[in-house]
Design an enzyme around this catalytic site. Structure first.
Site, mmCIF file in Angstrom:
data_model
loop_
_atom_site.group_PDB
_atom_site.id
_atom_site.type_symbol
_atom_site.label_atom_id
_atom_site.label_comp_id
_atom_site.label_asym_id
_atom_site.label_seq_id
_atom_site.Cartn_x
_atom_site.Cartn_y
_atom_site.Cartn_z
ATOM 1 N N LYS A 22 0.822 -1.215 0.000
ATOM 2 C CA LYS A 22 0.000 0.000 0.000
ATOM 3 C C LYS A 22 0.857 1.266 0.000
ATOM 4 C CE LYS A 22 -2.423 2.533 3.665
ATOM 5 N NZ LYS A 22 -1.406 3.427 4.040
ATOM 6 N N ASN A 23 1.826 1.333 0.914
ATOM 7 C CA ASN A 23 2.534 2.603 1.058
ATOM 8 C C ASN A 23 3.521 2.873 -0.076
ATOM 9 O OD1 ASN A 23 0.980 3.309 3.195
ATOM 10 N ND2 ASN A 23 2.480 2.738 4.774
ATOM 11 N N CYS A 117 -5.333 8.511 8.593
ATOM 12 C CA CYS A 117 -5.532 8.022 9.957
ATOM 13 C C CYS A 117 -5.220 9.114 10.962
ATOM 14 C CB CYS A 117 -4.616 6.826 10.235
ATOM 15 S SG CYS A 117 -5.107 5.347 9.361
ATOM 16 N N ARG A 122 0.004 15.425 12.627
ATOM 17 C CA ARG A 122 0.775 14.837 11.527
ATOM 18 C C ARG A 122 1.297 15.968 10.633
ATOM 19 N NH1 ARG A 122 -1.919 9.375 9.240
ATOM 20 N NH2 ARG A 122 0.165 9.195 8.399
ATOM 21 N N ASP A 307 3.574 0.726 12.167
ATOM 22 C CA ASP A 307 2.346 0.207 11.547
ATOM 23 C C ASP A 307 2.048 -1.236 11.959
ATOM 24 O OD1 ASP A 307 2.064 2.650 10.382
ATOM 25 O OD2 ASP A 307 2.804 2.048 8.414
ATOM 26 N N ARG A 399 -9.277 0.309 3.553
ATOM 27 C CA ARG A 399 -8.369 1.271 2.917
ATOM 28 C C ARG A 399 -7.044 0.601 2.578
ATOM 29 N NH1 ARG A 399 -6.442 5.071 6.694
ATOM 30 N NH2 ARG A 399 -4.926 5.179 5.038
#
Ligand code: EPU
Length: 432
Positions: A22-23, A117, A122, A307, A399
Site C-alpha cells: 500500500k505505502n 488516519c 501529523r 504500523d 483502505r
C-alpha cells in the site's frame, strides 16, 4: 452498517498470498503524473486508497485502463491542471504526493491538506522545507497548499531532514526527479517502499541513487518515458497475517513476501515463542506453545514498524507475563487500547508507553476500528478471543487490506462481512 463478525478460537491453516505494498502504491500512483508516456503498474493492491488516488488522477485528466485486477495502465500526458480535487485530496494522507508530482511536472501545485488516519499531529513541515529549498514558494491557507516557482521548474538542492520522514523523503524524491540539477536528501527514511519508489522512478527514466540509505541523490532529468513496474509485496500486510497466526494458533505459509523486509517483525515474534521458517519468497509461521511477553519499541526502518504496533500489542495481551510497548513515531497511536480492554485485555497507557499484563484469553465483544492498523488489530483480537466479536468502522481496514475477509476465510477463520441495517437486510446477514 457493514461490519465483520468473527467467531474466535479457531487455529488457522493453509496459505495466504500477500498483495502489493500500500505505502509504495500510494506514492507511485501520484508519481505517474511525472511520466511522459504510459506507465503499466503491476501488483497494485485492490484497496480503497488505491482506487481513490486513481480517481483523483482521472478527475485531473489522466487515462487509466484496467489490464487485470492488479495491473493498470496510467497515462497522465493529457493532464494540464496543476490542481488536485480538494475534497478527495482531503480524504487521504498520501494525496500530499500529488503536491510533489505537480511541482515536478508543472513547477506549481495547488491542493488541499491531506487527511488519513488520525493519531495525533501529523505535520508536513519537512515536505514544505524540501520544496522551499528547491525554489518553490509555499503557502498553506484555509486548508489548502499552494506552491509555485518563478521559473516554472524546481532546482535541485541539498536538504537535511530534521526527522527521517517517510512522506517527506518520498515527496522530495518525486519533486526532484525532473528538477533542474541534483538534489541530495540527508537523513532520509529507509523503508522498503522508499526503495520501491526509487526503482519505479528509475524504471521510468529518472536518476535516483542511494534509496535505502540515509543519503539519497537525485539527478533531475528532462524526460521520463514510461514503462512497466511491479510493486513490492506489502511488509505490513504480511506482518499482520503473521501476527494473526501467532495469536489464533495453527500453521500458515505466507506467500509472495520479501523475507528480509519482515526481519524487524519476525525477530520479535520469535522472541515471543513463535516459529518462523523462511522458504524462498514465503515464510511459514507456526504457533507451537504459549506466547511470551517482551519489550517492543517502534522506530523507523529497520526498527520495529509503528504500523505493526497495534497488532503486536494485541498479541501481547494474551502472552504470559508483562510486556512494555513504546511508541516512538506517533504521539497518539494507542487510542485503540480501550477497545482491547473491552475484550478483557489488561493494557495501561501512559503517554508513549503501554504496559500490557497478559491475560489467559480475550472475550468477544463489539469493537471499533479506530484506524487502519488498529482495525487490523481488532480482527486479530477477534480471531484470538472466545466467543463472537463484531468489528465496526471497517472502511478503515479496507483502505489498506485487500480481501482481508476472503484471505482469512481461506485459512479457516470464521469471519464474515455482515450487514445490520434493519431497513436494508436482516441483522447479521452475510455479504461475503
Ligand atoms: N514528521 C514531522 N514533519 C513532517 C513529516 C513527519 O515532524 O513533515 C514526523 C511525524 O510527526 C512523525 C514522524 O515524523 O512523528 C514520521 O512521520 P512520517 O512522515 O514518516 O509518516 P508519514 O509519511 O506521514 C507514513 C505511512 C504511515 C506510517 C509512517 C511511518 C503512508 C501513506 N503512510 O506516514 O502509514 O505510519 O510513514 O512509517 O505511507 C499506515 O500505513 O497505517 C500508516 C499510517
Amino acid at each position: 452498517m457493514t461490519k465483520y463478525r468473527i467467531k474466535g478460537g479457531k487455529p488457522l491453516s493453509g496459505e495466504i498470498e500477500i498483495s502489493g505494498a500500500k505505502n509504495a502504491a500510494v506514492a507511485i500512483i501520484p508519481a505517474a503524473l511525472l511520466v511522459d508516456g504510459v506507465c503499466r503498474i503491476e501488483n497494485l493492491p485492490q484497496i480503497s486508497d488505491v482506487t481513490l488516488l486513481l480517481n483523483i488522477l482521472k478527475l485531473m485528466g489522466a487515462e487509466v485502463r484496467t489490464v487485470n485486477k492488479h495491473t493498470m495502465d496510467i497515462d497522465c500526458r493529457k493532464i494540464r491542471v496543476a490542481e488536485g480535487p480538494a475534497e478527495l485530496m482531503r480524504s487521504i494522507r498520501a494525496s500530499y504526493y500529488l503536491i510533489g508530482s505537480m511541482l515536478g511536472k508543472f513547477g506549481r501545485a495547488r491542493g488541499s491538506m491531506p487527511g488519513g488516519c488520525d493519531f495525533g499531529v501529523r505535520p508536513i513541515d519537512q515536505h514544505v522545507k524540501g520544496f522551499r529549498a528547491m525554489g518553490a514558494e509555499v503557502s498553506i491557507e484555509n486548508g489548502m497548499i499552494i506552491a509555485d516557482t518563478a521559473s516554472g521548474r524546481l532546482n535541485g538542492a541539498h536538504i537535511y531532514l530534521d526527522v527521517a520522514s517517510v512522506g517527506a523523503t518520498m515527496n522530495i524524491m518525486i519533486a526532484a526527479a525532473k528538477a533542474n540539477g541534483r538534489t541530495v536528501i540527508e537523513n532520509a527514511a529507509k523503508e522498503p517502499h522508499i526503495v520501491d519508489l526509487a526503482n519505479f522512478l528509475n524504471s521510468m527514466g529518472a536518476d535516483v541513487k542511494g534509496a535505502g540509505t540515509s543519503v539519497i541523490k537525485i539527478n533531475g532529468v528532462e524526460h521520463m518515458s514510461g514503462g512497466f513496474y511491479s510493486i513490492i509485496p506489502d511488509q505490513i500486510e504480511a506482518g499482520t497475517y503473521l501476527a494473526a497466526v501467532a495469536g489464533a494458533g495453527g500453521e500458515v505459509l505466507i506467500k509472495n513476501v520479501i523475507p528480509k523486509h519482515l526481519d524487524c517483525i519476525t525477530a520479535k515474534l520469535v522472541e515471543m515463542g513463535v516459529s518462523i521458517e523462511e522458504r524462498g519468497d514465503a515464510v511459514l509461521v507456526r504457533r507451537t506453545g504459549p506466547l511470551r511477553s517482551t519489550k517492543v519499541k517502534t522506530m523507523p526502518y529497520p526498527g520495529f514498524p509503528t504500523d505493526m504496533q497495534p497488532q503486536i500489542t494485541t498479541l501481547l495481551t494474551i502472552a504470559e507475563g508483562t510486556s512494555v510497548v513504546t511508541e516512538e513515531v506517533w504521539d497518539d497511536r494507542f487510542r485503540y487500547v480501550s477497545q482491547l480492554n473491552r475484550m478483557g485485555a489488561n493494557v495501561q497507557v501512559d503517554g508513549k508507553l503501554a504496559v500490557v499484563q497478559g491475560v489467559k484469553n480475550l472475550k468477544g465483544a463489539p469493537v471499533k476500528a479506530c484506524d487502519l492498523r488498529a482495525g487490523a488489530a481488532m480482527v486479530i483480537a477477534g480471531l484470538c478471543a472466545d466467543g463472537v466479536t463484531y468489528v465496526e468502522d471497517i472502511h478503515h481496514i479496507e483502505r489498506g487490506y485487500e480481501d482481508i475477509v476472503e484471505k482469512l476465510r481461506g485459512v479457516g477463520a470464521d469471519i464474515a462481512r455482515v450487514v445490520d441495517n434493519p431497513h436494508d437486510k436482516a441483522a447479521g446477514e452475510e455479504t461475503a
